[in-house]
Design an enzyme around this catalytic site. Structure first.
Site: not given
Lengths: 155, 155
Positions: B85, B82, B54, B52
């Site tokens: 993250c 999320c 991040e 992801h």
């Protein structure tokens, strides 16, 4: 077979401490009755705060399978996953997860797992790390572009 | 400066969709008023469900700094993190997080963020991905070994 796989995850955790490489955490990914990937915590060894045992094992398993999903795989981890690793597990979508020690056990050994579990349900403005909204409208354009893109790969 | 950094995170998200590389998510890590690392979602491009925006940005920032902590850094992300993250952010320990779109916006665009947030507080036996305890006593030995190790690096 369950105990044999967990025994390997625990051995990875123990070896990781004895070698001085990192924290007391190990994990394996199993498919069709065989271990296809292993991981141990190497946060401090490789300067990566995301390098928890489960994340290392999930990434290695996906490399081995050439996929971004762990369909029909099981994960055996020496400790109940922290929120980061639990999130990674949901994104990887294995069939089952087996864990040995609990998040409370990890907290008792000095790790932040329980603290982070407590932080997650809090409203963003009440969290220990301040989280502030900014420019939402502009960001929605990227979502619209995604929804309008034909032939994209969902994940 | 806040808007400039977020604008860059959103541009990374938009470019990621337009290039077909991945989902509509971008992030930057800022230290001392400058961007030190960037990330965009590349889950499907590199077969890594943890990639992801991040996480990619946090890992890159730690590589750039040669550390496993993002002390005195800020993270700007085009979407509310999320759970995976957010967990990674707590482990990386930046000073502040700024986010643009919300987890509900991500869910509306077809992503599992809200679902995973709902799953986390559930008892392990009630979660959609079954999670089963196994061999806790054996695993505690690794925690005892960790606590008994002199000179270890806490993280």
């Amino acid at each position: 077979m369950h105990n044999e796989f967990m025994q390997r995850a625990i051995a990875l955790a123990m070896d990781n401490v004895r070698s001085g490489r990192g924290g007391p955490f190990g994990a394996v990914v199993v498919k069709d009755g065989a271990i296809i990937a292993e991981g141990a915590n190497c946060v401090t060894a490789v300067n990566d705060p995301t390098a928890h045992a489960e994340i290392v094992a999930i990434r290695a398993a996906c490399r081995a399978l050439g996929t971004f999903q762990l369909t029909a795989c099981d994960i055996y981890t020496s400790c109940e996953p922290c929120p980061m690793c639990l999130g990674a597990i949901y994104w990887a979508r294995p069939a089952h997860v087996f864990f040995a020690a609990t998040a409370a056990d990890a907290a008792a050994a000095g790790f932040d797992d329980s603290f982070i579990y407590e932080q997650l349900p809090l409203p963003t403005e009440q969290r220990k790390i301040p989280m502030m909204p900014l420019m939402r409208e502009q960001a929605l354009a990227a979502f619209r572009a995604w929804l309008d893109t034909p032939g994209k790969i969902p994940y």
